[in-house]
Motif scaffolding. Structure first.
Motif, PDB file in Angstrom:
ATOM      1  N   VAL A 278      10.906  -7.297 -35.064  1.00 37.38           N
ATOM      2  CA  VAL A 278      12.210  -7.885 -35.354  1.00 37.38           C
ATOM      3  C   VAL A 278      12.314  -8.065 -36.862  1.00 37.38           C
ATOM      4  N   SER A 279      13.296  -7.412 -37.471  1.00 39.48           N
ATOM      5  CA  SER A 279      13.551  -7.563 -38.908  1.00 39.48           C
ATOM      6  C   SER A 279      14.464  -8.757 -39.123  1.00 39.48           C
ATOM      7  N   THR A 280      14.182  -9.547 -40.152  1.00 39.80           N
ATOM      8  CA  THR A 280      14.936 -10.763 -40.373  1.00 39.80           C
ATOM      9  C   THR A 280      15.761 -10.681 -41.653  1.00 39.80           C
ATOM     10  N   ALA A 281      16.735 -11.583 -41.749  1.00 48.68           N
ATOM     11  CA  ALA A 281      17.567 -11.644 -42.956  1.00 48.68           C
ATOM     12  C   ALA A 281      16.733 -11.980 -44.176  1.00 48.68           C
ATOM     13  N   GLY A 282      15.630 -12.691 -43.976  1.00 47.51           N
ATOM     14  CA  GLY A 282      14.740 -13.054 -45.068  1.00 47.51           C
ATOM     15  C   GLY A 282      13.769 -11.970 -45.469  1.00 47.51           C
ATOM     16  N   GLY A 283      13.888 -10.779 -44.859  1.00 43.79           N
ATOM     17  CA  GLY A 283      13.043  -9.653 -45.248  1.00 43.79           C
ATOM     18  C   GLY A 283      11.690  -9.612 -44.579  1.00 43.79           C
ATOM     19  N   GLN A 284      11.511 -10.378 -43.498  1.00 42.72           N
ATOM     20  CA  GLN A 284      10.237 -10.368 -42.792  1.00 42.72           C
ATOM     21  C   GLN A 284      10.307  -9.444 -41.574  1.00 42.72           C
ATOM     22  N   GLN A 285       9.147  -8.957 -41.154  1.00 42.02           N
ATOM     23  CA  GLN A 285       9.040  -8.150 -39.941  1.00 42.02           C
ATOM     24  C   GLN A 285       8.188  -8.939 -38.950  1.00 42.02           C
ATOM     25  N   ILE A 286       8.809  -9.410 -37.875  1.00 45.92           N
ATOM     26  CA  ILE A 286       8.133 -10.287 -36.921  1.00 45.92           C
ATOM     27  C   ILE A 286       7.596  -9.463 -35.757  1.00 45.92           C
ATOM     28  N   MET A 321      10.607  -3.898 -20.352  1.00 45.76           N
ATOM     29  CA  MET A 321       9.598  -4.820 -20.849  1.00 45.76           C
ATOM     30  C   MET A 321      10.237  -5.788 -21.842  1.00 45.76           C
ATOM     31  N   CYS A 322       9.667  -6.981 -21.937  1.00 44.36           N
ATOM     32  CA  CYS A 322      10.184  -8.020 -22.820  1.00 44.36           C
ATOM     33  C   CYS A 322       9.068  -8.513 -23.731  1.00 44.36           C
ATOM     34  N   SER A 323       9.381  -8.728 -24.990  1.00 48.24           N
ATOM     35  CA  SER A 323       8.401  -9.239 -25.944  1.00 48.24           C
ATOM     36  C   SER A 323       8.935 -10.498 -26.605  1.00 48.24           C
ATOM     37  N   VAL A 324       8.011 -11.380 -27.040  1.00 45.70           N
ATOM     38  CA  VAL A 324       8.354 -12.664 -27.637  1.00 45.70           C
ATOM     39  C   VAL A 324       8.075 -12.599 -29.133  1.00 45.70           C
ATOM     40  N   HIS A 325       9.064 -12.980 -29.930  1.00 45.91           N
ATOM     41  CA  HIS A 325       8.942 -12.943 -31.388  1.00 45.91           C
ATOM     42  C   HIS A 325       9.285 -14.325 -31.934  1.00 45.91           C
ATOM     43  N   MET A 326       8.383 -14.889 -32.724  1.00 46.52           N
ATOM     44  CA  MET A 326       8.533 -16.250 -33.238  1.00 46.52           C
ATOM     45  C   MET A 326       9.214 -16.211 -34.607  1.00 46.52           C
ATOM     46  N   MET A 327      10.437 -16.741 -34.661  1.00 47.43           N
ATOM     47  CA  MET A 327      11.238 -16.696 -35.881  1.00 47.43           C
ATOM     48  C   MET A 327      10.950 -17.922 -36.747  1.00 47.43           C
ATOM     49  N   GLU A 329      11.372 -20.958 -39.384  1.00 48.35           N
ATOM     50  CA  GLU A 329      12.472 -21.899 -39.579  1.00 48.35           C
ATOM     51  C   GLU A 329      13.398 -21.411 -40.701  1.00 48.35           C
ATOM     52  N   GLY A 330      14.701 -21.422 -40.435  1.00 48.78           N
ATOM     53  CA  GLY A 330      15.685 -21.044 -41.434  1.00 48.78           C
ATOM     54  C   GLY A 330      16.028 -19.569 -41.469  1.00 48.78           C
ATOM     55  N   ASP A 331      15.206 -18.725 -40.859  1.00 48.90           N
ATOM     56  CA  ASP A 331      15.451 -17.286 -40.868  1.00 48.90           C
ATOM     57  C   ASP A 331      16.234 -16.885 -39.615  1.00 48.90           C
ATOM     58  N   GLN A 332      16.722 -15.645 -39.585  1.00 46.47           N
ATOM     59  CA  GLN A 332      17.471 -15.181 -38.430  1.00 46.47           C
ATOM     60  C   GLN A 332      17.275 -13.687 -38.259  1.00 46.47           C
ATOM     61  N   PRO A 333      17.342 -13.182 -37.018  1.00 48.54           N
ATOM     62  CA  PRO A 333      17.130 -11.746 -36.792  1.00 48.54           C
ATOM     63  C   PRO A 333      18.355 -10.934 -37.172  1.00 48.54           C
ATOM     64  N   VAL A 334      18.121  -9.727 -37.685  1.00 51.89           N
ATOM     65  CA  VAL A 334      19.221  -8.814 -37.986  1.00 51.89           C
ATOM     66  C   VAL A 334      19.042  -7.457 -37.316  1.00 51.89           C
ATOM     67  N   ALA A 335      17.819  -7.120 -36.921  1.00 50.01           N
ATOM     68  CA  ALA A 335      17.585  -5.826 -36.294  1.00 50.01           C
ATOM     69  C   ALA A 335      16.318  -5.869 -35.452  1.00 50.01           C
ATOM     70  N   VAL A 336      16.307  -5.041 -34.412  1.00 47.90           N
ATOM     71  CA  VAL A 336      15.102  -4.789 -33.618  1.00 47.90           C
ATOM     72  C   VAL A 336      14.632  -3.389 -33.954  1.00 47.90           C
ATOM     73  N   THR A 337      13.342  -3.231 -34.217  1.00 51.04           N
ATOM     74  CA  THR A 337      12.796  -1.925 -34.576  1.00 51.04           C
ATOM     75  C   THR A 337      11.747  -1.494 -33.556  1.00 51.04           C
TER      76      THR A 337
END
Length: 353
Positions: A278-286, A321-327, A329-337
């Motif tokens: 999961v790519s986040t608005a803060g530039g992280q890949q979860i 299938m389902c996966s769990v991604h821990m976001m 605090e303060g960040d938000q998802p923008v894309a699934v890769t």
């Protein structure tokens, strides 16, 4: 989030001019023919100050931080700098930030500018670089004048400092978010323009669309199609049965559901959640986290569960299938890769609402 340091030497100092390391060289014998970039127009963005933490040598200090000015540069600004290959061909953006010491102690050599970056609408982070202030002929470079000096050597309580961060972004892409990330306070974000960054041109699919991919089983490539069927926000209370760290208890779980169809001729061990991010608005890949719950078949949380152990996905068959991604605090998802395995494997993604 500490900025990555690209191999750039000489030309100018930016937010840390007293550094002495680096991974490249520049032509110090020739005088740059670039004119100063000080009059370049600023890119519109939000600039309100926000409370933040800054962690330095395992000590956390309290600040107020804000982006002040963002200027898009030109590739020729750094033409006399030898950059790492991973930023070759990118365009520099000059981000000037401010930070106020709201604590009770003087800060020595503060560098919170390294926690800032710029991200695209699909969550792709820019690459911060540091240029070393070692070239007396560098004053005529194309770098803005506010980036031609280091931040303050010390910052007493109540005082405000400014520094510049140079962030490299792909050519012809529009930035969407300025972010500040620290392990003690999560992510802070400011929109650039409307915060969308011309999202329609970033190559992302929408929920429900499919893409071809490859996955490996027993060293054999198995082709398949992958479809994002949904993403939903959970609650940390969903994980009450599991032992979480103090940091994880401040996070928010997101549940990503993908459908995989085996289009090959061999059975496939369904471990594909390892390729989900999961790519986040803060530039992280979860990346996904694994939660073991032996009370019901499969791994996961509640209705978000992965495949049952030792099962195989047969040819021409599908599996959800389902996966769990821990976001954070303060960040938000923008894309699934999703990134496959084996011959011709590549990464693709979907924009999430």
């Amino acid at each position: 989030m500490a900025g990555a340091i690209a191999g750039a030497l000489l030309v100018t100092g930016c937010g840390g001019g007293s550094d002495t390391g680096g991974g490249g060289t520049a032509d110090a014998a020739k005088k740059s023919d670039q004119k100063p970039n000080a009059s370049a127009p600023s890119v519109p963005m939000e600039t309100g100050a926000k409370k933040a933490a800054w962690t330095d040598r395992d000590r956390t200090r309290q600040l107020k931080v804000a982006p002040k000015r963002l200027v898009q540069g030109k590739q020729t600004d750094l033409k006399r700098v030898r950059l790492d290959s991973d930023v070759d061909g990118m365009v520099p953006f000059y981000l000037t930030v401010s930070y106020t010491n709201t604590g009770k102690e003087t800060l020595t050599r503060p560098d919170p500018e390294n926690n800032f970056t710029i991200t695209l609408a699909d969550g792709t982070p820019g690459r911060p670089i540091t240029l070393m202030n070692m070239n007396p002929l560098a004053t005529e470079s194309g770098v803005p004048k506010e980036c031609d000096k280091a931040g303050p050597a010390s910052l007493p309580p109540g005082s405000t400092g400014e520094a510049c961060q140079i962030v490299m972004l792909p050519k012809d892409r529009t930035p969407a978010i300025v972010s500040y990330t620290d392990e003690a306070s999560g992510a802070l974000m400011w929109k650039i323009g409307d915060g969308e960054g011309y999202a329609g041109t970033n190559g992302l699919m929408t929920v429900g669309q499919s893409a071809d991919a490859m996955w490996q089983d027993d060293n054999r490539d198995v082709p398949m199609t992958v479809t994002l069927t949904g993403m939903r926000k959970g609650d940390i209370g969903d994980l009450g049965r599991f032992q979480l760290s103090a940091a994880q208890k401040k996070m928010t779980p997101y549940y990503v559901t993908l459908r995989y169809r085996n289009t090959g001729t061999h059975v496939l061990l369904p471990t594909m959640q390892d390729g989900v991010g999961v790519s986040t608005a803060g530039g992280q890949q979860i990346q996904p986290m694994t939660f073991m719950d032996f009370s019901t078949p499969g791994n996961g949380v509640g209705s978000c569960r992965s495949a049952v152990a030792h099962t195989r996905l047969k040819p021409k068959s599908s599996l959800t299938m389902c996966s769990v991604h821990m976001m954070p605090e303060g960040d938000q998802p923008v894309a699934v890769t999703f990134k496959g395995e084996g011959r011709g494997a590549h990464q693709f993604g979907w924009r999430v609402p």
